[in-house]
Write a protein that holds these residues in place. Structure first.
Motif, PDB file in Angstrom:
ATOM      1  N   SER A  86       0.790  -1.234   0.000  1.00 27.31           N
ATOM      2  CA  SER A  86       0.000   0.000   0.000  1.00 27.31           C
ATOM      3  C   SER A  86       0.823   1.286   0.000  1.00 27.31           C
ATOM      4  O   SER A  86       0.338   2.322  -0.438  1.00 27.31           O
ATOM      5  N   THR A  87       2.069   1.241   0.469  1.00 29.68           N
ATOM      6  CA  THR A  87       2.826   2.499   0.483  1.00 29.68           C
ATOM      7  C   THR A  87       3.699   2.661  -0.756  1.00 29.68           C
ATOM      8  O   THR A  87       4.360   3.673  -0.926  1.00 29.68           O
ATOM      9  N   SER A  88       3.708   1.653  -1.610  1.00 30.11           N
ATOM     10  CA  SER A  88       4.536   1.747  -2.814  1.00 30.11           C
ATOM     11  C   SER A  88       3.713   2.343  -3.950  1.00 30.11           C
ATOM     12  O   SER A  88       2.505   2.137  -4.027  1.00 30.11           O
ATOM     13  N   LYS A  89       4.368   3.055  -4.853  1.00 25.94           N
ATOM     14  CA  LYS A  89       3.611   3.572  -5.993  1.00 25.94           C
ATOM     15  C   LYS A  89       3.466   2.515  -7.087  1.00 25.94           C
ATOM     16  O   LYS A  89       2.789   2.729  -8.077  1.00 25.94           O
ATOM     17  N   TYR A  90       4.104   1.373  -6.885  1.00 19.52           N
ATOM     18  CA  TYR A  90       4.039   0.324  -7.904  1.00 19.52           C
ATOM     19  C   TYR A  90       2.992  -0.724  -7.565  1.00 19.52           C
ATOM     20  O   TYR A  90       2.999  -1.288  -6.479  1.00 19.52           O
ATOM     21  N   ASP A  91       2.111  -0.968  -8.499  1.00 18.80           N
ATOM     22  CA  ASP A  91       1.093  -1.996  -8.355  1.00 18.80           C
ATOM     23  C   ASP A  91       1.716  -3.311  -8.841  1.00 18.80           C
ATOM     24  O   ASP A  91       2.081  -3.429 -10.010  1.00 18.80           O
ATOM     25  N   ASN A  92       1.838  -4.270  -7.930  1.00 17.27           N
ATOM     26  CA  ASN A  92       2.538  -5.520  -8.267  1.00 17.27           C
ATOM     27  C   ASN A  92       1.918  -6.284  -9.441  1.00 17.27           C
ATOM     28  O   ASN A  92       2.594  -7.050 -10.110  1.00 17.27           O
TER      29      ASN A  92
END
Ligand code: ZN
Length: 268
Positions: A135-141
């Motif tokens: 949730s804190t990353s700007k990358y959607d896995n």
């Protein structure tokens, strides 16, 4: 009565059993979809791996099999726990977050995905994967599959890609509530069932009344506990976490602060 304990989890499983639902693992749902009433219990082991084991033991006692998705990080990836969960007859899958860990570097992410999948296959012939929300990353896995196919890795299903949520009712325990979807950053699916539950006992009542959908996918994390101190500790933590997550959506300063807290937590 306290909810999200192993006791309330047991009441949910037993309600399904009494109502004639059969339990399938996620892999089974993909390979042999059932026409009769079916539940898939999916557990994302984000952290507290030993809690996952307690859940797995309870399920084994109740005669059901579930699917456990493990992350590569040490809070989730505990070899003794994975081995024991496999021994109890459950399915193990990979809860991938390679794109976020690689800061968006697709080439690097697909390499680590391959390595990590091979690692988990030492314990179980993994055929299911599921993205971690990061949730804190700007990358959607999930974007890992923009230019690659998980099928080429021998994977038969990824819940966010392979399930028809018009047919399968999806429930998740985000934020210690079955309607806590507003706290989720990415783990959100649209569903047209028009049903809404807050507590586990509301779900149990609906199952007993025979009004519950026929095909169900339930995501239950590892925060369910009968330990009173842990239960209160986790509820307080989740309360603050959910509010920080929600406020982060409208305030970049809070988002930065929350990201810092999360990074500190995962570093320890
Ligand atoms: Zn996760």
């Amino acid at each position: 009565m306290r909810d999200f304990t192993l006791k309330s989890y047991q009441s949910l499983v037993v309600a399904f059993q009494r109502a004639g639902y059969q339990f399938q693992t996620f892999e089974e749902m993909m390979s042999t979809p059932s026409e009769t009433k079916t539940v898939v219990m999916r557990h994302d082991v984000d952290e507290l791996a030993w809690n996952a084991l307690k859940m797995a033991q309870l399920e084994n006692k109740l005669g059901i099999r579930a699917t456990y998705f493990f992350r590569i990080v040490k809070q989730s990836n505990v070899p003794e726990v994975i081995e024991e969960i496999v021994r109890l007859g459950h399915e193990v899958g990979y809860h991938y977050e390679d794109l976020a860990l690689a800061e968006g570097d697709e080439k690097k992410a697909i390499e680590t995905f391959k390595e990590n999948l091979a690692y988990f296959r030492k314990y179980y012939p993994v055929r299911s994967v599921c993205m971690h929300g990061s949730s804190t990353s700007k990358y959607d896995n999930r974007l890992l599959w923009k230019n690659h196919s998980f099928a080429s890795f021998g994977i038969v299903g990824e819940p966010y890609f392979s399930v028809n949520f018009d047919k399968v009712f999806y429930l998740t325990d985000t934020g210690f509530a079955w309607d806590g979807g507003k706290y989720a950053t990415r783990d959100v699916v649209e569903s047209g069932f028009g049903l809404r539950f807050h507590t586990t006992s509301q779900i149990v009542d609906c199952i007993k009344a025979g009004e519950f959908p026929k095909h169900v996918l339930i995501l239950a994390h590892t925060l369910w506990t009968d330990n009173l101190a842990q239960w209160y500790g986790l509820h307080i933590r989740e309360y603050f976490r959910n509010h920080l997550k929600m406020w982060s959506k409208s305030s970049p300063r809070i988002a930065k602060f929350y990201k810092m807290l999360v990074e500190m937590y995962w570093k320890k």
